[in-house]
Design a protein around this motif. Structure first.
Motif, PDB file in Angstrom:
ATOM      1  N   GLY A   1       0.828  -1.202   0.000  1.00  0.00           N
ATOM      2  CA  GLY A   1       0.000   0.000   0.000  1.00  0.00           C
ATOM      3  C   GLY A   1       0.854   1.239   0.000  1.00  0.00           C
ATOM      4  O   GLY A   1       1.967   1.243   0.536  1.00  0.00           O
ATOM      5  N   GLY A   2       0.352   2.294  -0.593  1.00  0.00           N
ATOM      6  CA  GLY A   2       1.084   3.553  -0.659  1.00  0.00           C
ATOM      7  C   GLY A   2       0.791   4.449   0.524  1.00  0.00           C
ATOM      8  O   GLY A   2       0.193   4.038   1.521  1.00  0.00           O
ATOM      9  N   HIS A   3       1.197   5.714   0.386  1.00  0.00           N
ATOM     10  CA  HIS A   3       1.012   6.670   1.474  1.00  0.00           C
ATOM     11  C   HIS A   3      -0.461   6.979   1.717  1.00  0.00           C
ATOM     12  O   HIS A   3      -0.850   7.346   2.820  1.00  0.00           O
ATOM     13  CB  HIS A   3       1.766   7.969   1.160  1.00  0.00           C
ATOM     14  CG  HIS A   3       3.253   7.785   1.109  1.00  0.00           C
ATOM     15  ND1 HIS A   3       3.997   7.471   2.218  1.00  0.00           N
ATOM     16  CD2 HIS A   3       4.132   7.850   0.075  1.00  0.00           C
ATOM     17  CE1 HIS A   3       5.285   7.367   1.881  1.00  0.00           C
ATOM     18  NE2 HIS A   3       5.389   7.589   0.583  1.00  0.00           N
ATOM     19  N   ARG A   4      -1.288   6.860   0.685  1.00  0.00           N
ATOM     20  CA  ARG A   4      -2.695   7.223   0.828  1.00  0.00           C
ATOM     21  C   ARG A   4      -3.597   5.988   0.747  1.00  0.00           C
ATOM     22  O   ARG A   4      -4.722   6.067   0.268  1.00  0.00           O
ATOM     23  CB  ARG A   4      -3.099   8.217  -0.268  1.00  0.00           C
ATOM     24  CG  ARG A   4      -2.935   7.686  -1.686  1.00  0.00           C
ATOM     25  CD  ARG A   4      -3.305   8.759  -2.718  1.00  0.00           C
ATOM     26  NE  ARG A   4      -3.266   8.225  -4.071  1.00  0.00           N
ATOM     27  CZ  ARG A   4      -4.279   7.647  -4.678  1.00  0.00           C
ATOM     28  NH1 ARG A   4      -5.425   7.520  -4.032  1.00  0.00           N
ATOM     29  NH2 ARG A   4      -4.176   7.206  -5.921  1.00  0.00           N
ATOM     30  N   GLN A   5      -3.111   4.868   1.222  1.00  0.00           N
ATOM     31  CA  GLN A   5      -3.876   3.638   1.100  1.00  0.00           C
ATOM     32  C   GLN A   5      -5.184   3.716   1.876  1.00  0.00           C
ATOM     33  O   GLN A   5      -5.290   4.385   2.908  1.00  0.00           O
ATOM     34  CB  GLN A   5      -3.053   2.439   1.579  1.00  0.00           C
ATOM     35  CG  GLN A   5      -2.605   2.516   3.027  1.00  0.00           C
ATOM     36  CD  GLN A   5      -1.756   1.321   3.396  1.00  0.00           C
ATOM     37  OE1 GLN A   5      -2.216   0.192   3.402  1.00  0.00           O
ATOM     38  NE2 GLN A   5      -0.495   1.556   3.703  1.00  0.00           N
ATOM     39  N   ALA A   6      -6.195   3.031   1.337  1.00  0.00           N
ATOM     40  CA  ALA A   6      -7.506   3.001   1.969  1.00  0.00           C
ATOM     41  C   ALA A   6      -7.426   2.327   3.334  1.00  0.00           C
ATOM     42  O   ALA A   6      -6.625   1.423   3.551  1.00  0.00           O
ATOM     43  CB  ALA A   6      -8.498   2.264   1.074  1.00  0.00           C
ATOM     44  N   ALA A   7      -8.273   2.788   4.246  1.00  0.00           N
ATOM     45  CA  ALA A   7      -8.274   2.267   5.613  1.00  0.00           C
ATOM     46  C   ALA A   7      -9.020   0.933   5.653  1.00  0.00           C
ATOM     47  O   ALA A   7     -10.133   0.835   6.161  1.00  0.00           O
ATOM     48  CB  ALA A   7      -8.914   3.265   6.559  1.00  0.00           C
ATOM     49  N   ALA A   8      -8.401  -0.105   5.098  1.00  0.00           N
ATOM     50  CA  ALA A   8      -9.020  -1.436   5.063  1.00  0.00           C
ATOM     51  C   ALA A   8      -8.793  -2.147   6.396  1.00  0.00           C
ATOM     52  O   ALA A   8      -7.805  -1.893   7.086  1.00  0.00           O
ATOM     53  CB  ALA A   8      -8.425  -2.251   3.917  1.00  0.00           C
ATOM     54  N   PRO A   9      -9.697  -3.065   6.771  1.00  0.00           N
ATOM     55  CA  PRO A   9      -9.540  -3.783   8.037  1.00  0.00           C
ATOM     56  C   PRO A   9      -8.512  -4.903   7.976  1.00  0.00           C
ATOM     57  O   PRO A   9      -8.269  -5.568   8.978  1.00  0.00           O
ATOM     58  CB  PRO A   9     -10.943  -4.353   8.272  1.00  0.00           C
ATOM     59  CG  PRO A   9     -11.513  -4.520   6.907  1.00  0.00           C
ATOM     60  CD  PRO A   9     -10.951  -3.391   6.087  1.00  0.00           C
ATOM     61  N   SER A  10      -7.901  -5.132   6.823  1.00  0.00           N
ATOM     62  CA  SER A  10      -6.949  -6.227   6.668  1.00  0.00           C
ATOM     63  C   SER A  10      -5.630  -5.930   7.368  1.00  0.00           C
ATOM     64  O   SER A  10      -5.211  -4.784   7.482  1.00  0.00           O
ATOM     65  CB  SER A  10      -6.691  -6.480   5.181  1.00  0.00           C
ATOM     66  OG  SER A  10      -6.161  -5.308   4.573  1.00  0.00           O
ATOM     67  N   ARG A  11      -4.980  -7.004   7.828  1.00  0.00           N
ATOM     68  CA  ARG A  11      -3.642  -6.935   8.415  1.00  0.00           C
ATOM     69  C   ARG A  11      -2.844  -8.123   7.895  1.00  0.00           C
ATOM     70  O   ARG A  11      -3.404  -9.212   7.725  1.00  0.00           O
ATOM     71  CB  ARG A  11      -3.693  -7.014   9.950  1.00  0.00           C
ATOM     72  CG  ARG A  11      -4.463  -5.901  10.632  1.00  0.00           C
ATOM     73  CD  ARG A  11      -3.692  -4.597  10.633  1.00  0.00           C
ATOM     74  NE  ARG A  11      -4.346  -3.593  11.449  1.00  0.00           N
ATOM     75  CZ  ARG A  11      -5.360  -2.832  11.068  1.00  0.00           C
ATOM     76  NH1 ARG A  11      -5.867  -3.001   9.853  1.00  0.00           N
ATOM     77  NH2 ARG A  11      -5.889  -1.935  11.866  1.00  0.00           N
ATOM     78  N   VAL A  12      -1.554  -7.936   7.648  1.00  0.00           N
ATOM     79  CA  VAL A  12      -0.716  -9.066   7.266  1.00  0.00           C
ATOM     80  C   VAL A  12      -0.713 -10.070   8.410  1.00  0.00           C
ATOM     81  O   VAL A  12      -0.432  -9.712   9.561  1.00  0.00           O
ATOM     82  CB  VAL A  12       0.715  -8.608   6.940  1.00  0.00           C
ATOM     83  CG1 VAL A  12       1.610  -9.817   6.662  1.00  0.00           C
ATOM     84  CG2 VAL A  12       0.714  -7.673   5.738  1.00  0.00           C
ATOM     85  N   GLY A  13      -1.046 -11.300   8.100  1.00  0.00           N
ATOM     86  CA  GLY A  13      -1.186 -12.315   9.138  1.00  0.00           C
ATOM     87  C   GLY A  13      -2.559 -12.334   9.767  1.00  0.00           C
ATOM     88  O   GLY A  13      -2.850 -13.211  10.584  1.00  0.00           O
ATOM     89  N   GLY A  14      -3.404 -11.383   9.393  1.00  0.00           N
ATOM     90  CA  GLY A  14      -4.755 -11.313   9.933  1.00  0.00           C
ATOM     91  C   GLY A  14      -5.743 -12.110   9.098  1.00  0.00           C
ATOM     92  O   GLY A  14      -5.408 -12.653   8.048  1.00  0.00           O
TER      93      GLY A  14
END
Length: 243
Positions: A105-118
């Protein structure tokens, strides 16, 4: 293992009292267990209590199947990010959920609920539907007959409508999400097939609503998924060759 599994993806430090509440292990026993886990670097002490140790990350990176998938996927994810400048996800199915192995994701990435490992449910995410559409019939049945909690007002929570969406995913080769896992985000995803025709992973692009139009990037996501699949098939073919 009960102690390790008590930590969530968002924990940065958990007190002994909170760990005792989560695990139902008496504090004296829990303190001994935590001390042993710190000794083998599976836990680390913090001012707030305990957190998962970085040795777990090292062990996780030795998981050969997932590591190989990520190594192949990263160049295609980077290309997809350059095309869209939006958040790119890569994940696999585990039971009735998607596990996110990596994201860009870039500097302005959307506030998604995903997390690496999530983890997220299969039924309400684009990447999850791409995995679910080609899952075994019994997996699809479990999802359609199980609870489909609404995460937002737009979450598809009726089995009939979800079944129609999965059929469309198979017909189009891509899946969509329109503010169903979290308000304000839309996504397009595609499955990644291995050489034997089995879906092993999926890739997606997530952007902010209403500015991001996922339909405009469907071809790029399909191409990235096909490229990852072709590379995996080529690697599998080479590994099968006699030495």
């Amino acid at each position: 293992m009960i102690v390790l599994h008590a930590f969530t993806i968002d924990d940065h430090g958990v007190s002994l009292a909170e760990l005792a509440r989560r695990t139902d292990i008496p504090k004296a026993s829990l303190h001994r267990i935590a001390t042993d886990l710190v000794g083998v670097r599976l836990l680390e002490r913090t001012p707030a209590g305990y957190r998962l140790g970085r040795h777990l990350f090292e062990l996780g990176m030795r998981a050969s199947v997932e590591r190989s998938l990520v190594e192949v996927a990263i160049p295609f994810m980077e290309d997809l990010y350059e095309r869209t400048h939006e958040t790119v996800h890569f994940g696999i199915r585990d039971g009735l959920e998607v596990i996110y192995l990596t994201k860009i994701g870039g500097h302005r990435q959307a506030a998604a609920p995903s997390r690496v490992g999530g983890r997220m449910p299969l039924y309400c995410t684009a990447i999850g539907r791409a995995l679910l559409a080609w899952a075994e019939p019994e997996v699809v049945t479990r999802v359609l007959t199980g609870p489909l909690p609404r995460r937002t007002p737009r979450t598809v929570a009726t089995p009939g409508m979800l079944r129609q969406q999965l059929d469309r995913v198979i017909a189009d080769g891509v899946s969509y999400e329109f503010e169903e896992s979290a308000p304000g985000i839309v996504c397009v995803g595609a499955p990644i097939f291995e050489s034997e025709g089995r879906v092993v992973a999926a890739i997606s692009v997530t952007g902010p609503a209403p500015g991001f139009r996922p339909q405009q990037h469907a071809a790029s996501v399909r191409a990235a998924a096909a490229g990852i699949g072709a590379t995996l098939a080529r690697r599998a073919h080479l590994s099968d060759q006699p030495r």
